[in-house]
Design an enzyme around this catalytic site. Structure first.
Site, PDB file in Angstrom:
ATOM      1  N   LYS A  13      20.367  18.931  -5.633  1.00  0.00           N
ATOM      2  CA  LYS A  13      19.735  19.632  -6.762  1.00  0.00           C
ATOM      3  C   LYS A  13      19.625  18.733  -7.993  1.00  0.00           C
ATOM      4  CE  LYS A  13      22.984  22.734  -7.052  1.00  0.00           C
ATOM      5  NZ  LYS A  13      23.865  22.231  -5.981  1.00  0.00           N
ATOM      6  N   ARG A 127      29.300  10.609  -2.697  1.00  0.00           N
ATOM      7  CA  ARG A 127      28.702  10.712  -4.043  1.00  0.00           C
ATOM      8  C   ARG A 127      29.519   9.915  -5.053  1.00  0.00           C
ATOM      9  NH1 ARG A 127      26.842  16.305  -6.596  1.00  0.00           N
ATOM     10  NH2 ARG A 127      28.952  17.021  -6.106  1.00  0.00           N
TER      11      ARG A 127
HETATM   12  P1  ADP Z   1      23.884  18.585  -6.162  1.00  0.00           P
HETATM   13  O1  ADP Z   1      23.411  18.431  -7.589  1.00  0.00           O
HETATM   14  O2  ADP Z   1      23.100  19.587  -5.394  1.00  0.00           O
HETATM   15  O3  ADP Z   1      25.348  18.821  -6.081  1.00  0.00           O
HETATM   16  P2  ADP Z   1      23.396  15.698  -5.933  1.00  0.00           P
HETATM   17  O4  ADP Z   1      22.013  15.554  -6.439  1.00  0.00           O
HETATM   18  O5  ADP Z   1      24.500  15.259  -6.821  1.00  0.00           O
HETATM   19  O6  ADP Z   1      23.636  17.203  -5.409  1.00  0.00           O
HETATM   20  O7  ADP Z   1      23.489  14.937  -4.543  1.00  0.00           O
HETATM   21  C1  ADP Z   1      24.711  14.917  -3.769  1.00  0.00           C
HETATM   22  C2  ADP Z   1      24.902  13.526  -3.134  1.00  0.00           C
HETATM   23  O8  ADP Z   1      23.884  13.296  -2.142  1.00  0.00           O
HETATM   24  C3  ADP Z   1      24.758  12.373  -4.122  1.00  0.00           C
HETATM   25  O9  ADP Z   1      25.637  11.338  -3.715  1.00  0.00           O
HETATM   26  C4  ADP Z   1      23.309  11.944  -3.988  1.00  0.00           C
HETATM   27  O10 ADP Z   1      23.128  10.575  -4.353  1.00  0.00           O
HETATM   28  C5  ADP Z   1      23.051  12.176  -2.502  1.00  0.00           C
HETATM   29  N1  ADP Z   1      21.678  12.581  -2.191  1.00  0.00           N
HETATM   30  C6  ADP Z   1      20.829  13.348  -2.954  1.00  0.00           C
HETATM   31  N2  ADP Z   1      19.644  13.543  -2.324  1.00  0.00           N
HETATM   32  C7  ADP Z   1      19.751  12.919  -1.119  1.00  0.00           C
HETATM   33  C8  ADP Z   1      18.862  12.782   0.016  1.00  0.00           C
HETATM   34  N3  ADP Z   1      17.635  13.351   0.021  1.00  0.00           N
HETATM   35  N4  ADP Z   1      19.306  12.077   1.070  1.00  0.00           N
HETATM   36  C9  ADP Z   1      20.563  11.537   1.073  1.00  0.00           C
HETATM   37  N5  ADP Z   1      21.432  11.626   0.054  1.00  0.00           N
HETATM   38  C10 ADP Z   1      21.049  12.306  -1.028  1.00  0.00           C
HETATM   39  P1  ADP Z   2      27.338  20.478  -7.681  1.00  0.00           P
HETATM   40  O1  ADP Z   2      26.116  19.848  -8.324  1.00  0.00           O
HETATM   41  O2  ADP Z   2      28.014  19.564  -6.763  1.00  0.00           O
HETATM   42  O3  ADP Z   2      27.051  21.821  -7.089  1.00  0.00           O
HETATM   43  P2  ADP Z   2      28.038  21.105 -10.375  1.00  0.00           P
HETATM   44  O4  ADP Z   2      28.116  19.863 -11.169  1.00  0.00           O
HETATM   45  O5  ADP Z   2      26.789  21.923 -10.479  1.00  0.00           O
HETATM   46  O6  ADP Z   2      28.343  20.728  -8.866  1.00  0.00           O
HETATM   47  O7  ADP Z   2      29.252  22.061 -10.699  1.00  0.00           O
HETATM   48  C1  ADP Z   2      30.592  21.587 -10.681  1.00  0.00           C
HETATM   49  C2  ADP Z   2      31.523  22.756 -10.959  1.00  0.00           C
HETATM   50  O8  ADP Z   2      31.253  23.275 -12.283  1.00  0.00           O
HETATM   51  C3  ADP Z   2      31.359  23.952 -10.040  1.00  0.00           C
HETATM   52  O9  ADP Z   2      32.102  23.804  -8.837  1.00  0.00           O
HETATM   53  C4  ADP Z   2      31.901  25.079 -10.924  1.00  0.00           C
HETATM   54  O10 ADP Z   2      33.312  25.061 -10.990  1.00  0.00           O
HETATM   55  C5  ADP Z   2      31.392  24.684 -12.306  1.00  0.00           C
HETATM   56  N1  ADP Z   2      30.060  25.285 -12.595  1.00  0.00           N
HETATM   57  C6  ADP Z   2      28.892  24.652 -12.784  1.00  0.00           C
HETATM   58  N2  ADP Z   2      27.890  25.518 -13.028  1.00  0.00           N
HETATM   59  C7  ADP Z   2      28.447  26.760 -12.996  1.00  0.00           C
HETATM   60  C8  ADP Z   2      27.937  28.095 -13.164  1.00  0.00           C
HETATM   61  N3  ADP Z   2      26.642  28.326 -13.397  1.00  0.00           N
HETATM   62  N4  ADP Z   2      28.821  29.116 -13.053  1.00  0.00           N
HETATM   63  C9  ADP Z   2      30.125  28.905 -12.824  1.00  0.00           C
HETATM   64  N5  ADP Z   2      30.662  27.694 -12.644  1.00  0.00           N
HETATM   65  C10 ADP Z   2      29.848  26.617 -12.728  1.00  0.00           C
END
Ligand code: ADP
Ligand code: ADP
Ligand code: ZN
Length: 214
Positions: A13, A127
């Site tokens: 995302k 990551r």
């Molecule tokens: P989210 O915001 O949904 O938690 P991230 O954008 O941080 O996810 O992505 C999670 C991990 O996967 C990161 O290490 C990122 O660099 C990697 N990643 C993101 N998109 C892809 C993809 N299309 N293919 C492989 N790895 C990806």
């Molecule tokens: P990821 O991209 O890997 O899903 P985020 O960076 O979005 O992780 O979120 C990390 C942590 O921050 C979540 O596991 C949660 O504890 C908190 N968090 C982020 N956004 C929210 C939300 N909208 N509501 C509640 N907790 C949140």
């Protein structure tokens, strides 16, 4: 254009939201980044949020919703925004809709980045994040030019505390329980679009641009 990114933790995302923000010139609003900045600056909010985040739990809605709604009032949101990591619960989505309705506005697209749980564990363990500029990399799939150093700003990268495997499993179950119901919520509102998040980063983005328009 107002966009919500949906998907499991680690689905990509944030990676896609940053690309959308660049291409369409709208701000990227990540609640996770806001909480991490508060933790880094040792604010009261940061201290409270950290206790939940470290356990893989969601921060309570009452600490989260107003933060985002206040952020919309910033002039940089005049042409829209891409929300990443919010809403994450049905009550958050309802609060968001109510706040937007008061302004006579609505969300245009909820983009669901679909990735099965098996791939997620691999993505999270690889990551690496830059707490300074918010950039995210993957040691195998999206490597930096110099190991452990952010390409964008030169700061050192970290493995997030909550990306350790024990916490990832907890976050995945929290996702399925509390966040996945939003897929039906936005389907009913006819704004949900699915993209296959298992594809390469560039292919996922191409699919998103097809939906949003060039
Ligand atoms: P989210 O915001 O949904 O938690 P991230 O954008 O941080 O996810 O992505 C999670 C991990 O996967 C990161 O290490 C990122 O660099 C990697 N990643 C993101 N998109 C892809 C993809 N299309 N293919 C492989 N790895 C990806
Ligand atoms: P990821 O991209 O890997 O899903 P985020 O960076 O979005 O992780 O979120 C990390 C942590 O921050 C979540 O596991 C949660 O504890 C908190 N968090 C982020 N956004 C929210 C939300 N909208 N509501 C509640 N907790 C949140
Ligand atoms: Zn950086």
């Amino acid at each position: 254009m107002k966009i919500i990114m949906l998907g499991a933790p680690g689905a990509g995302k944030g990676t896609q939201a940053k690309k959308i923000a660049d291409k369409y010139h709208i701000p990227h609003i990540s609640t996770g980044d806001i909480f991490r900045a508060n933790i880094k600056n040792e604010t009261e909010l940061g201290k409270k949020a950290k206790t939940y985040m470290d356990q893989g739990l969601l921060v309570p809605d009452e600490l989260t919703v107003n933060l985002v709604i206040d952020r919309f009032k910033n002039p940089d949101c005049a042409d829209g925004y891409v929300l990443d990591g919010f809403p994450r619960t049905i009550p958050q989505a309802e609060s968001l809709d109510a706040a937007l309705a008061e302004l006579g506005e609505k969300i245009d697209y909820a983009i669901n980045v679909d990735v099965p749980d098996d791939n997620i564990i691999n993505r999270m363990s690889g990551r690496r994040a830059c707490l300074s500029c918010g950039a995210t990399y993957h040691i195998v799939h999206i490597p930096t030019k110099e190991e452990g150093i952010c390409d964008r700003c030169g700061h050192e990268l970290i493995l997030r505390d909550d990306d350790k495997p024990e916490t990832v499993n907890k976050r995945l179950s929290v996702y399925h329980e509390q966040t996945q119901p939003l897929i039906n919520y936005y389907t009913a509102k006819k704004i949900l679009v699915d993209v296959d998040g298992t594809k390469d980063m560039a292919d996922v983005f191409d699919a998103i641009v097809k939906i949003l328009g060039a």
